[in-house]
Enzyme design. Sequence first.
Site, PDB file in Angstrom:
ATOM      1  N   SER A   1       0.914  -1.180  -0.317  1.00 12.53           N
ATOM      2  CA  SER A   1       0.168  -0.464   0.163  1.00 12.53           C
ATOM      3  C   SER A   1       0.536   1.010  -0.093  1.00 12.53           C
ATOM      4  CB  SER A   1      -1.330   0.176   1.597  1.00 12.53           C
ATOM      5  OG  SER A   1      -0.097  -0.106   2.232  1.00 12.53           O
TER       6      SER A   1
ATOM      7  N   HIS B   1      -5.419  -2.881  -3.406  1.00 13.26           N
ATOM      8  CA  HIS B   1      -4.821  -2.000  -3.656  1.00 13.26           C
ATOM      9  C   HIS B   1      -4.822  -2.690  -4.949  1.00 13.26           C
ATOM     10  CE1 HIS B   1      -4.040   0.735  -1.067  1.00 13.26           C
ATOM     11  NE2 HIS B   1      -3.386  -0.314  -0.040  1.00 13.26           N
TER      12      HIS B   1
ATOM     13  N   LYS C   1     -11.792   0.555  -1.818  1.00 11.54           N
ATOM     14  CA  LYS C   1     -11.249   0.931  -2.940  1.00 11.54           C
ATOM     15  C   LYS C   1     -11.397   1.099  -3.760  1.00 11.54           C
ATOM     16  CE  LYS C   1      -7.880   1.121   0.540  1.00 11.54           C
ATOM     17  NZ  LYS C   1      -6.845  -0.031   2.186  1.00 11.54           N
TER      18      LYS C   1
HETATM   19  C1  LIG Z   1      -7.279  -0.143   3.016  1.00 13.19           C
HETATM   20  C2  LIG Z   1      -6.659  -1.326   3.257  1.00 13.19           C
HETATM   21  C3  LIG Z   1      -6.736  -1.851   4.235  1.00 13.19           C
HETATM   22  C4  LIG Z   1      -8.175  -2.267   5.366  1.00 13.19           C
HETATM   23  O1  LIG Z   1      -9.520  -1.727   4.610  1.00 13.19           O
HETATM   24  P1  LIG Z   1     -10.769  -1.400   4.648  1.00 13.19           P
HETATM   25  O2  LIG Z   1     -11.714  -1.845   4.038  1.00 13.19           O
HETATM   26  O3  LIG Z   1     -10.506   0.104   4.668  1.00 13.19           O
HETATM   27  O4  LIG Z   1     -10.560  -1.496   6.259  1.00 13.19           O
HETATM   28  C5  LIG Z   1      -6.267  -3.719   4.326  1.00 13.19           C
HETATM   29  N1  LIG Z   1      -5.196  -4.103   3.997  1.00 13.19           N
HETATM   30  C6  LIG Z   1      -4.803  -3.198   3.196  1.00 13.19           C
HETATM   31  C7  LIG Z   1      -4.272  -3.583   2.535  1.00 13.19           C
HETATM   32  C8  LIG Z   1      -5.329  -1.859   2.958  1.00 13.19           C
HETATM   33  O5  LIG Z   1      -4.963  -0.788   2.080  1.00 13.19           O
END
Ligand SMILES: *Cc1c(COP(=O)(O)O)cnc(C)c1O
Length: 394
Positions: free
Chosen positions: A180, A208, A240
């Site tokens: 990330s 991602h 996302k």
């Molecule tokens: C954003 C993210 C999460 C968490 O997801 P949410 O739905 O925002 O709680 C978990 N793992 C990674 C790699 C992320 O980027």
Amino acid sequence: MTDAFTDYLQAVLSERRLRHRYRQRRQLDSAQGPQVTVAGREYINFCSNDYLGLAAHPEVVTALRDATYQWGAGSGASHLVCGHSGEHHALESELAAFCGRERALLFSTGYMANLGVITALVGRGDTLLQDRLNHASLLDAGLLSGARSSRFLHADMDSLQAKLATARGRTLIAVDGVFSMDGDLAPLPTLAALAQEHDAWLMVDDAHGLGCLGPTGAGSVEHYGLGQAEVPVLMGTLGKALGGFGAFVAGSETLIEGLIQLARPYIYTTALPPAVAAAMRVSLRLVSREPWRRQHLQALIERFRRGAHSLDYSLMSSTTAIQPLVTGSDSSALRLTQALEAEGFLVSAIRPPTVPESSARLRITLTAAHSEQQVDDLLAALKRVRPVLQEGEA
Ligand SMILES: *Cc1c(COP(=O)(O)O)cnc(C)c1O
């Protein structure tokens, strides 16, 4: 006048301020998108994870509105009590089909999905091996699980192999599909082969990658041509590229039924609003129906990288929508973000402890909603503010 908690918190706050690590929120006065309004001023936004531009897509918004009239505002209960609706169920089936898995299970957030799946699969006497740069939720899940949890060097298969050699109990290897803060891909084919060799399971957190990578947008696992056999546990988020909220775990019938019995962050929490599930079904259809979003995003990534190469910034080797520019010190990352903000661009400065010491960076994210012109404008601004990096470094 003071007490132990206030003293403690005030010490944390002043230490954070001193080290340029004080975290603050920006308040948006507009919907998420390539242009946003903050405190009455319009900015070009290069820091959201809305990679496909679906967060404010009219079809998704309409689905959310219509489903709210039909299903109400909230689910009213956890999935196992009486909160599991037809919309949730249909979304789970569609996510499973989209990812080429037998089943999928919705969670309220990605953070909870990671806590849920890891604590369900490993415990005392088991082994959890994670990439050092894994997302905080995976690292936290390791602590909560009680398993022997250790981190191998980033994407270093020798380091992993050494740890596999001394693994005990059930062994789970967990990685981000796309990291990330660095934007690079995990070496999934090698990871899958090592997992199979050591009778371990491989789990990929594709927060991602989902929607952005792979021929149909099914993510980093699809990008490498792998399936359920090689990657038995796939976690994806809906907040996302899908532009909404929530998350899921996909895998075998047995995995999903096991999670329903064991995963506490699944069992003891309110189900997502059904209308959110309905909206995410529409997002998923848009991902499938409009491959141009992925193609345009990829073209913008290449355009940005070509432009940034000539600007004397330290660009990482990422081929994804996450394009970090490493500045090193926390204060230089902050100065650069502030200079860009003055030029009308929102870019986030990422500092330790989110990233390793001395690797503070700008985390630039591109989305399918950006135009080529907006990317060119960002490059031009990066060129203008470049001298800011030298200031105060002496
Ligand atoms: C954003 C993210 C999460 C968490 O997801 P949410 O739905 O925002 O709680 C978990 N793992 C990674 C790699 C992320 O980027």
